[in-house]
Scaffold this motif. Structure first.
Motif, PDB file in Angstrom:
ATOM      1  N   ILE B  60      90.189 -62.211  35.269  1.00 50.89           N
ATOM      2  CA  ILE B  60      90.278 -63.571  34.758  1.00 50.89           C
ATOM      3  C   ILE B  60      91.588 -63.716  33.987  1.00 50.89           C
ATOM      4  CG2 ILE B  60      89.187 -65.232  33.179  1.00 50.89           C
ATOM      5  CD1 ILE B  60      86.528 -63.766  33.740  1.00 50.89           C
ATOM      6  N   PRO B  61      92.302 -64.804  34.194  1.00 53.70           N
ATOM      7  CA  PRO B  61      93.561 -64.992  33.456  1.00 53.70           C
ATOM      8  C   PRO B  61      93.385 -64.862  31.946  1.00 53.70           C
ATOM      9  CG  PRO B  61      93.368 -66.635  35.182  1.00 53.70           C
ATOM     10  CD  PRO B  61      92.073 -65.888  35.167  1.00 53.70           C
ATOM     11  N   GLU B  62      94.364 -64.259  31.333  1.00 57.78           N
ATOM     12  CA  GLU B  62      94.355 -63.954  29.893  1.00 57.78           C
ATOM     13  C   GLU B  62      94.053 -65.150  28.990  1.00 57.78           C
ATOM     14  OE1 GLU B  62      96.151 -61.100  27.647  1.00 57.78           O
ATOM     15  OE2 GLU B  62      94.771 -62.314  26.430  1.00 57.78           O
ATOM     16  N   VAL B  63      94.638 -66.288  29.302  1.00 54.05           N
ATOM     17  CA  VAL B  63      94.455 -67.445  28.423  1.00 54.05           C
ATOM     18  C   VAL B  63      92.967 -67.807  28.316  1.00 54.05           C
ATOM     19  CG1 VAL B  63      94.818 -69.137  30.297  1.00 54.05           C
ATOM     20  CG2 VAL B  63      95.173 -69.826  27.949  1.00 54.05           C
ATOM     21  N   ILE B  64      92.222 -67.497  29.376  1.00 51.56           N
ATOM     22  CA  ILE B  64      90.802 -67.821  29.409  1.00 51.56           C
ATOM     23  C   ILE B  64      89.987 -66.771  28.670  1.00 51.56           C
ATOM     24  CG2 ILE B  64      88.818 -68.171  30.941  1.00 51.56           C
ATOM     25  CD1 ILE B  64      91.002 -69.121  33.060  1.00 51.56           C
ATOM     26  N   THR B  65      90.294 -65.510  28.915  1.00 51.72           N
ATOM     27  CA  THR B  65      89.508 -64.476  28.233  1.00 51.72           C
ATOM     28  C   THR B  65      89.816 -64.465  26.737  1.00 51.72           C
ATOM     29  OG1 THR B  65      91.171 -62.862  28.941  1.00 51.72           O
ATOM     30  CG2 THR B  65      89.096 -62.921  30.175  1.00 51.72           C
ATOM     31  N   SER B  66      91.050 -64.795  26.365  1.00 48.29           N
ATOM     32  CA  SER B  66      91.338 -64.851  24.922  1.00 48.29           C
ATOM     33  C   SER B  66      90.506 -65.905  24.248  1.00 48.29           C
ATOM     34  CB  SER B  66      92.786 -65.215  24.607  1.00 48.29           C
ATOM     35  OG  SER B  66      93.641 -64.579  25.438  1.00 48.29           O
ATOM     36  N   ALA B  67      90.357 -67.027  24.920  1.00 44.47           N
ATOM     37  CA  ALA B  67      89.556 -68.101  24.332  1.00 44.47           C
ATOM     38  C   ALA B  67      88.121 -67.651  24.146  1.00 44.47           C
ATOM     39  CB  ALA B  67      89.609 -69.343  25.211  1.00 44.47           C
ATOM     40  N   MET B  68      87.621 -66.883  25.088  1.00 44.28           N
ATOM     41  CA  MET B  68      86.241 -66.411  24.970  1.00 44.28           C
ATOM     42  C   MET B  68      86.125 -65.380  23.856  1.00 44.28           C
ATOM     43  SD  MET B  68      84.646 -66.445  28.788  1.00 44.28           S
ATOM     44  CE  MET B  68      85.778 -65.409  29.678  1.00 44.28           C
ATOM     45  N   ALA B  69      87.136 -64.513  23.770  1.00 43.13           N
ATOM     46  CA  ALA B  69      87.127 -63.512  22.698  1.00 43.13           C
ATOM     47  C   ALA B  69      87.205 -64.210  21.348  1.00 43.13           C
ATOM     48  CB  ALA B  69      88.291 -62.551  22.874  1.00 43.13           C
ATOM     49  N   LYS B  70      88.041 -65.226  21.293  1.00 42.12           N
ATOM     50  CA  LYS B  70      88.223 -65.975  20.047  1.00 42.12           C
ATOM     51  C   LYS B  70      86.900 -66.621  19.627  1.00 42.12           C
ATOM     52  CE  LYS B  70      91.450 -69.245  18.030  1.00 42.12           C
ATOM     53  NZ  LYS B  70      91.816 -70.619  18.331  1.00 42.12           N
ATOM     54  N   ARG B  71      86.240 -67.237  20.580  1.00 46.70           N
ATOM     55  CA  ARG B  71      84.972 -67.893  20.266  1.00 46.70           C
ATOM     56  C   ARG B  71      83.935 -66.866  19.840  1.00 46.70           C
ATOM     57  NH1 ARG B  71      82.433 -72.815  21.639  1.00 46.70           N
ATOM     58  NH2 ARG B  71      80.570 -72.909  20.339  1.00 46.70           N
ATOM     59  N   SER B  72      83.984 -65.742  20.496  1.00 45.90           N
ATOM     60  CA  SER B  72      83.070 -64.655  20.191  1.00 45.90           C
ATOM     61  C   SER B  72      83.254 -64.216  18.743  1.00 45.90           C
ATOM     62  CB  SER B  72      83.380 -63.512  21.151  1.00 45.90           C
ATOM     63  OG  SER B  72      82.287 -62.707  21.360  1.00 45.90           O
ATOM     64  N   HIS B  73      84.489 -63.980  18.363  1.00 49.00           N
ATOM     65  CA  HIS B  73      84.772 -63.534  17.002  1.00 49.00           C
ATOM     66  C   HIS B  73      84.456 -64.619  15.978  1.00 49.00           C
ATOM     67  CE1 HIS B  73      86.312 -59.580  17.844  1.00 49.00           C
ATOM     68  NE2 HIS B  73      87.027 -60.063  18.827  1.00 49.00           N
ATOM     69  N   ALA B  74      84.657 -65.852  16.367  1.00 51.46           N
ATOM     70  CA  ALA B  74      84.362 -66.953  15.448  1.00 51.46           C
ATOM     71  C   ALA B  74      82.890 -66.955  15.069  1.00 51.46           C
ATOM     72  CB  ALA B  74      84.747 -68.281  16.080  1.00 51.46           C
ATOM     73  N   LEU B  75      82.046 -66.451  15.958  1.00 55.92           N
ATOM     74  CA  LEU B  75      80.615 -66.418  15.687  1.00 55.92           C
ATOM     75  C   LEU B  75      80.279 -65.493  14.524  1.00 55.92           C
ATOM     76  CD1 LEU B  75      79.261 -66.341  19.362  1.00 55.92           C
ATOM     77  CD2 LEU B  75      79.136 -68.248  17.772  1.00 55.92           C
ATOM     78  N   THR B  76      81.258 -64.651  14.137  1.00 55.30           N
ATOM     79  CA  THR B  76      81.046 -63.761  13.014  1.00 55.30           C
ATOM     80  C   THR B  76      81.436 -64.424  11.693  1.00 55.30           C
ATOM     81  OG1 THR B  76      81.390 -61.834  14.420  1.00 55.30           O
ATOM     82  CG2 THR B  76      81.705 -61.484  12.093  1.00 55.30           C
ATOM     83  N   THR B  77      81.931 -65.655  11.770  1.00 52.37           N
ATOM     84  CA  THR B  77      82.331 -66.338  10.539  1.00 52.37           C
ATOM     85  C   THR B  77      81.371 -67.477  10.269  1.00 52.37           C
ATOM     86  OG1 THR B  77      83.692 -67.966  11.679  1.00 52.37           O
ATOM     87  CG2 THR B  77      84.737 -65.873  11.110  1.00 52.37           C
ATOM     88  N   LEU B  78      81.253 -67.850   9.042  1.00 47.21           N
ATOM     89  CA  LEU B  78      80.366 -68.953   8.673  1.00 47.21           C
ATOM     90  C   LEU B  78      80.845 -70.259   9.295  1.00 47.21           C
ATOM     91  CD1 LEU B  78      79.370 -68.313   4.954  1.00 47.21           C
ATOM     92  CD2 LEU B  78      77.823 -68.754   6.859  1.00 47.21           C
ATOM     93  N   GLU B  79      82.149 -70.484   9.193  1.00 52.56           N
ATOM     94  CA  GLU B  79      82.679 -71.768   9.696  1.00 52.56           C
ATOM     95  C   GLU B  79      82.599 -71.851  11.204  1.00 52.56           C
ATOM     96  OE1 GLU B  79      84.028 -69.276   7.182  1.00 52.56           O
ATOM     97  OE2 GLU B  79      85.595 -69.396   8.740  1.00 52.56           O
ATOM     98  N   GLY B  80      82.788 -70.714  11.841  1.00 56.12           N
ATOM     99  CA  GLY B  80      82.874 -70.743  13.298  1.00 56.12           C
ATOM    100  C   GLY B  80      81.551 -70.521  13.994  1.00 56.12           C
ATOM    101  N   TYR B  81      80.508 -70.190  13.218  1.00 56.02           N
ATOM    102  CA  TYR B  81      79.223 -69.883  13.839  1.00 56.02           C
ATOM    103  C   TYR B  81      78.578 -71.161  14.379  1.00 56.02           C
ATOM    104  CZ  TYR B  81      74.560 -68.443  14.825  1.00 56.02           C
ATOM    105  OH  TYR B  81      73.378 -68.212  15.485  1.00 56.02           O
ATOM    106  N   SER B  82      78.043 -71.061  15.574  1.00 54.01           N
ATOM    107  CA  SER B  82      77.264 -72.179  16.096  1.00 54.01           C
ATOM    108  C   SER B  82      76.001 -71.638  16.725  1.00 54.01           C
ATOM    109  CB  SER B  82      78.065 -72.991  17.115  1.00 54.01           C
ATOM    110  OG  SER B  82      78.408 -72.196  18.233  1.00 54.01           O
ATOM    111  N   GLY B  83      74.928 -72.402  16.550  1.00 55.91           N
ATOM    112  CA  GLY B  83      73.648 -71.998  17.101  1.00 55.91           C
ATOM    113  C   GLY B  83      73.363 -72.747  18.375  1.00 55.91           C
ATOM    114  N   TYR B  84      72.165 -73.353  18.431  1.00 57.18           N
ATOM    115  CA  TYR B  84      71.798 -74.118  19.617  1.00 57.18           C
ATOM    116  C   TYR B  84      72.845 -75.206  19.867  1.00 57.18           C
ATOM    117  CZ  TYR B  84      67.057 -72.153  19.691  1.00 57.18           C
ATOM    118  OH  TYR B  84      65.968 -71.317  19.756  1.00 57.18           O
TER     119      TYR B  84
END
Lengths: 460, 416
Positions: B60-84
């Motif tokens: 998968i092109p890098e720009v796409i996987t980085s976005a997924m990694a970024k979102r993944s890591h954001a889930l570890t922060t209060l501001e970036g966490y999202s539930g349902y």
């Protein structure tokens, strides 16, 4: 605050009613108008203006089973009331203990790992001592999808039983896209049954769908149905620890359930999504009960265990010994459903799941669960100190508070009006929930403490 | 897996779903995987090359996987966490899908339902339609359409003589009719599944053909379920969306996927478009009911996958996807040239990552077995897609370049 409603709230805190209406209008596909009205009984209703249909109609008949779904002209009252409350008290620091959605971030170790044999890890972590094989585990994108696929597997000619309460009153999906404050999963037992065609029509007087066996659960029967008064059905949905009552069935009780299923040749679909919240030695899996492998399927989820409500990961266990009446293994058919109607959970979510089950990951997610359990304890103590009868909270992230003689919507209203706290009226979970409110424990500690303070003031 | 049922084994009293009993053998692709595994057991040192199951292989092109990694890591922060999330998908992604693929076609964000892929969407659409509708499929076609129909109880029994299920209208697509059904001889059904560019034949329907199809649906009051998962593989100017055809919004649903565009076959992300104008016979909105299904039977695509999807539709992401698609299209050319050079009649390939090769008079499972046995190359037998596929082999173009070249070499050896 519901995320969708929030989107339409501008910076100065006013709801862009037109934009929101437009969003809702879509629900009615351009020809229904919406008016939110208050009636004096305190409930909020939606008036639907109907406009003649123009445009091409296909000749495809609408699915009669979907038609049976409660389409009520009731609105997700809580979201609306929450919004109106904010309008009324713009400076109130609203605390929502309504929605059953996790709030705490996912521990670092979980979000940075790589994926591998998740099935094996699930078995190793949760079913080591009860003989479940990794080949019996089906990883999914969550319990809601699994329940639906199980219904597809079972087909329309089976009957089912559910606990009561354990489902929200079908407030309907009139306002499409608005989040429901009650756990969608529980809507899924009933509604998925309706959609598949197992039920008959909704009966206004009883608040129940025809052809479903509702098994009453309350303090009077120790939150476990009186099985001697329960008719045989093909399938029994059983959730423990339970949403909304928070009650975890005891080993004794589950033995009785398995015996009942065995004698009746029924299949139990056991939802153990909240097992991680158990404090005492109540069974965490139905398969802890001998004989359960021949009568039960178990569904579980990473949602409340690891904060994966948005990431989407769960699993279902179908034992090899579980057979249909003609001897055909249920697992074979479920495998076929999964191959035909599904294409696996996201590989990234699976990688996260695997990290959750590593030793570091497991400790980390357990810490979050403990955090929520601490919240539960605070809330249980708060309500108990006020002299109220409190159930749950010990083995589940829900506290079930009894207000004898009071209507649950009235209690909900009073709590909201006077303390700016959102809860869930028990009536929303079925007739068996009247007189109760459900208080969720998901939220930051400060929120929970603040909520406790306010509640103490109110009820003192 | 229990293969022998002992009489003493406890049986519940729950009847097996009769619809499941109608299904034939296993779903096609796990069956192919089984044969491949058996082959490997027989030839443990064989360098098996798979041009069978249409699974992507390139990263998968890098720009796409980085976005997924970024979102993944954001889930570890209060501001970036999202539930349902909203079951219909995240607003931004729905808007990006609408503007990228349907920009000038009058399809809006609210018409888009983000999903975990087309296969799941097809199944949810079947649940929506229920058991009392009739359906038509192209013959040959992607097996999920037929199998999900059987499971829902829309069909009769499988008729071995015809290799067809009762109560399904099979619309034959062959070289003789340009792989577009003769609609004048097609019976009315409530639902018409139509995939273009087509899996397995690789053929893309023309504007003129789709106009006829829309008219046919309109005249019959039918609903087209249009699968456009391979639209970005098109080389010519055939329509990429059914909604390019005037009037389609009143008769069609479109389903698509990031699987073959972004290599998301494992990440799981797709979407379905249900126009506001599409109505059941009683005037009820199809979108409304589909929304109910989505809210009851589903809980949204993974938030991380959706973050990836959004990155796919950024300018850089689109370029990345086009590059990967271009790569697979080059593979397709190599495969087409190979079979053409051997004198076979070859179809598809131009507008889709599939090459449809004719072996007149031969059983496709036999050809499949012959190719596997002698060249260790996995393909897909055409009859797995319906009786109209008999005599054909589908060769998919997903694979590392080296493997595709090697497979071509071996096939040339075999059939020279």
């Amino acid at each position: 605050m519901d995320a969708i409603v929030q989107h339409y709230i501008s910076e100065n805190g006013t709801l862009d009613i037109d934009a929101w209406r437009e969003h809702l209008d879509f629900t009615f596909v351009c020809f229904w108008g919406l008016t939110i009205i208050d009636n004096s009984a305190g409930s909020t209703c939606l008036a639907i203006e109907m406009v003649p249909v123009t445009g091409h109609c296909t000749k495809v008949p609408r699915n009669v089973n979907i038609e049976k779904l409660r389409n009520g002209y009731l609105f997700p009252e809580i979201s609306v009331r929450e919004f109106k409350h904010i309008q009324k008290y713009p400076d109130a620091k609203l605390i929502s203990l309504g929605i059953g959605d996790t709030t705490e971030p996912i521990p670092e170790v979980v979000t940075s790992a790589m994926s591998e044999a998740l099935r094996k890890a699930i078995v190793e972590m949760f079913y080591r001592d009860v003989g479940v094989k990794d080949t019996e585990v089906f990883v999914s994108d969550g319990a809601q999808s699994d329940i639906s696929r199980l219904q597809l597997l079972l087909g329309s000619n089976v009957t089912m039983a559910v606990q009561d309460p354990s489902f929200p009153e079908s407030v309907g999906y009139v306002a499409m896209g608005l989040k429901f404050i009650v756990d969608d999963k529980f809507q899924a037992y009933i509604d998925s049954s309706v959609i598949i065609g197992q039920t008959s029509k909704f009966q206004e007087e009883t608040g129940k769908y025809g052809n479903i066996e509702y098994m009453k659960c309350g303090p009077e029967n120790n939150f476990f149905p009186d099985l001697s008064a329960t008719s045989r059905t093909d399938v029994i949905f059983f959730c423990s620890p339970n949403n909304p009552t928070g009650y975890a069935a005891s080993r004794e009780q589950l033995k009785k359930l398995v015996k009942f299923a065995r004698e009746n040749g029924s299949i139990i679909i056991y939802d153990s999504a909240y097992a991680a919240y158990i404090t005492d030695d109540s069974p965490r899996s139905i398969f802890e009960v001998p004989g359960a492998r021949e009568v039960a399927i178990e569904v579980s989820s990473f949602s409340k265990f690891a904060g994966f409500t948005g990431v989407r990961l769960g699993w279902t266990v179908v034992p090899e010994e579980l057979l249909f009446s003609n001897g055909f293994p249920v697992i074979k058919d479920f495998d076929r459903i999964v191959c035909t109607c599904f294409n696996g959970a996201s590989n990234i979510a699976q990688a996260g799941g695997l990290a959750c089950l590593s030793s570091e990951g497991y400790m980390a997610v357990r810490a979050v669960v403990e955090y929520y359990k601490e919240n539960a304890k605070i809330l249980v103590d708060t309500f108990t100190s006020l002299g109220l009868m409190v159930y749950g909270g010990n083995n589940a992230p829900y506290v079930w508070v009894h207000f004898p003689g009071l209507r649950s919507w009235d209690v909900f209203n009073e709590v909201l009006e006077k303390t700016h706290i959102i809860t869930v009226p028990g009536r929303g979970f079925g007739p068996g929930g009247e007189e109760y409110i459900r208080v969720g424990v998901f939220g930051g500690r400060e929120y929970i403490l603040e909520a406790s303070r306010r509640l103490k003031k109110l009820f003192d | 897996m229990i293969l022998a049922i002992f009489c003493e084994a406890f049986k519940t009293k729950v009847s097996r779903n009769a619809n499941m009993a109608k299904l034939q053998a296993g779903y096609l692709f796990p069956e192919i995987a089984r044969r491949r595994a058996t082959h490997l057991l027989k030839y443990p040192d064989a360098q098996v090359i798979s041009l069978g199951i249409g699974d992507t292989t390139e990263p998968i092109p890098e720009v796409i996987t980085s976005a997924m990694a970024k979102r993944s890591h954001a889930l570890t922060t209060l501001e970036g966490y999202s539930g349902y999330g909203a079951e219909q998908g995240e607003k931004q992604l729905r808007a990006a899908i609408a503007s990228t693929f349907y920009g000038d076609l009058g399809i809006e964000e609210g018409d888009i339902f983000v999903s975990d892929g087309a296969k799941c969407d097809i199944s949810r659409l079947q649940v929506l339609f229920g058991s009392n509708v009739t359906m038509a499929v192209q013959d040959p076609s992607y097996p999920a359409y037929v199998d999900s129909s059987v499971i829902m109880g829309q069909t009769g029994l499988f008729q071995k003589d015809f290799e067809k299920y009762g109560n399904i209208e099979y619309m034959r697509c062959t070289p003789e009719n340009g792989f577009f059904p003769d609609l004048s001889s097609v019976s009315r059904t409530d639902v018409i599944f139509f995939c273009s560019p087509n899996n397995p034949t690789g053929i893309a329907a023309t504007r003129e053909q789709l106009t006829r199809l829309v008219k046919f649906a309109k005249d019959n009051g039918s609903i087209i379920v249009y699968d456009s998962a391979y639209a970005m593989y098109m080389s010519d100017d055939s329509p990429r969306s059914i909604f390019e055809i005037p009037g389609a919004k009143e008769v069609a649903i479109e389903t698509s996927s990031f699987s073959k565009y972004a290599g998301f076959t494992g990440v799981r992300l797709g979407w379905t478009v249900v126009p506001k104008e599409l109505l059941f016979s009683d005037g009820f909105s199809v979108a409304k009911d589909f929304n109910r299904i989505v809210c009851t039977c589903f809980n949204g695509a993974s938030n991380i996958a959706q973050a990836g999807g959004l990155a796919c539709l950024s300018p850089e992401g689109l370029k990345g996807m086009r590059d990967v698609i271009g790569f697979y299209k080059e593979n397709t050319e190599i495969i087409m040239d190979t079979f053409n050079s051997l004198g076979f009649n070859v179809y598809g390939g131009k507008n889709a990552p599939y090459v449809w090769v004719h072996f007149p008079g031969r059983s496709s499972w036999d050809v499949f077995a012959e190719i596997l046995e002698k060249t260790h190359v996995v393909t897909t037998p055409g009859s797995g897609f319906g009786p109209g596929g008999e005599g054909f082999i589908r060769v998919s173009a997903f694979g590392h370049r080296g493997n595709v070249l090697e497979a071509s070499k071996r096939i040339k050896q075999l059939y020279k």
